[in-house]
Write an enzyme that holds these catalytic residues in place. Structure first.
Site, short mmCIF file in Angstrom:
data_model
loop_
_atom_site.label_atom_id
_atom_site.label_comp_id
_atom_site.label_asym_id
_atom_site.label_seq_id
_atom_site.Cartn_x
_atom_site.Cartn_y
_atom_site.Cartn_z
N ARG A 85 0.87 -1.18 0.00
CA ARG A 85 0.00 0.00 0.00
C ARG A 85 0.90 1.23 0.00
NH1 ARG A 85 -2.62 4.17 0.24
NH2 ARG A 85 -4.77 4.40 0.96
N ARG A 95 -0.71 -5.82 4.76
CA ARG A 95 -0.06 -5.20 3.61
C ARG A 95 1.13 -4.39 4.09
NH1 ARG A 95 -5.02 -1.92 1.05
NH2 ARG A 95 -4.87 -1.07 3.15
N GLU A 129 -11.06 5.74 -5.54
CA GLU A 129 -11.49 4.35 -5.68
C GLU A 129 -11.79 4.06 -7.15
OE1 GLU A 129 -11.73 2.00 -3.08
OE2 GLU A 129 -10.58 3.59 -2.13
#
Length: 229
Positions: free
Chosen positions: A52, A96, A60
């Protein structure tokens, strides 16, 4: 001649200096795929991990067309097979790796913000002390020039967009849903029983109610709320 004490002191200083790159958590990786404007998959050693991008938030993918544009631009900046350097900051609740991404001396996180393809995620900006000023200045210029995401009259921040989706997804299920073959661990929406294993990237819902036994593991911290990010 050096005393034994001087020799030991110099040796310790040398070891401390050579250890700095390890402390900085900088390492190389190869791009495997791009998930969206702020998420990638990389291979380092014999492992493939999800990364990330730190301190930024991209639109998005459902924020048409900005999310798809951001994704396309990150694919251009980080083509599959590209060797990159990662400066890791933390591991998030979804396991992540959160990191700044570099191609040579270019900070890709800053690059995305400067081009209006992502915004500064101020909530986590403290994790990028070396890039903080560049991120904020880059976003300010992108706003002034109305680049990409900032060309909208009233841009909806990615975190606000996710919150709206969450509100919709947490509405009460219909009677038909309750009587159907839906997994009772997720009362706010319908996931069919015996579905193949899913994770938060496979669904659009965020911050929804989760009841045991949570077969898909959406509620990693077991606080009753699934996919909180």
């Amino acid at each position: 001649m050096f005393s034994n004490f001087s020799f030991v002191a110099i040796s310790i200083l040398f070891l401390a200096q050579t250890a700095l790159p390890v402390v900085a958590n900088n390492f190389s990786a190869t791009v495997v795929s791009i998930g969206d404007g702020d998420t990638i998959r990389v291979r380092t050693g014999n492992k493939t991990v999800t990364v990330r991008l730190a301190c930024i938030d991209a639109p998005e993918t459902k924020q048409s067309p900005w999310g798809q544009q951001s994704l396309a631009r990150l694919k251009q900046l980080l083509p599959v097979g590209q060797t990159i350097t990662l400066r890791s900051t933390e591991t998030d609740k979804y396991k992540r790796l959160v990191a700044e991404v570099f191609v040579g001396n270019r900070n890709v996180n800053v690059n995305m913000v400067e081009e209006g393809q992502a915004v500064v995620y101020r909530q986590y900006l403290k994790n990028c002390p070396e890039s903080k000023d560049s991120l904020l200045q880059g976003e300010n210029r992108a706003k002034q020039q109305r680049l990409a995401f900032w060309s909208q009259a009233n841009p909806v921040m990615p975190w606000d967009f996710r919150h709206r989706i969450t509100q919709k997804s947490t509405s009460q299920p219909t009677q038909g849903q309750q009587q159907s073959n839906c997994d009772l661990s997720y009362p706010d929406f319908c996931i069919p029983k015996n579905s193949s294993n899913l994770n938060c990237r496979d669904i659009t819902q965020r911050r929804f109610k989760v009841l045991p036994p949570d077969p898909h593991g959406f509620d990693r911290d077991r606080d009753g709320i699934g996919c909180e990010r």
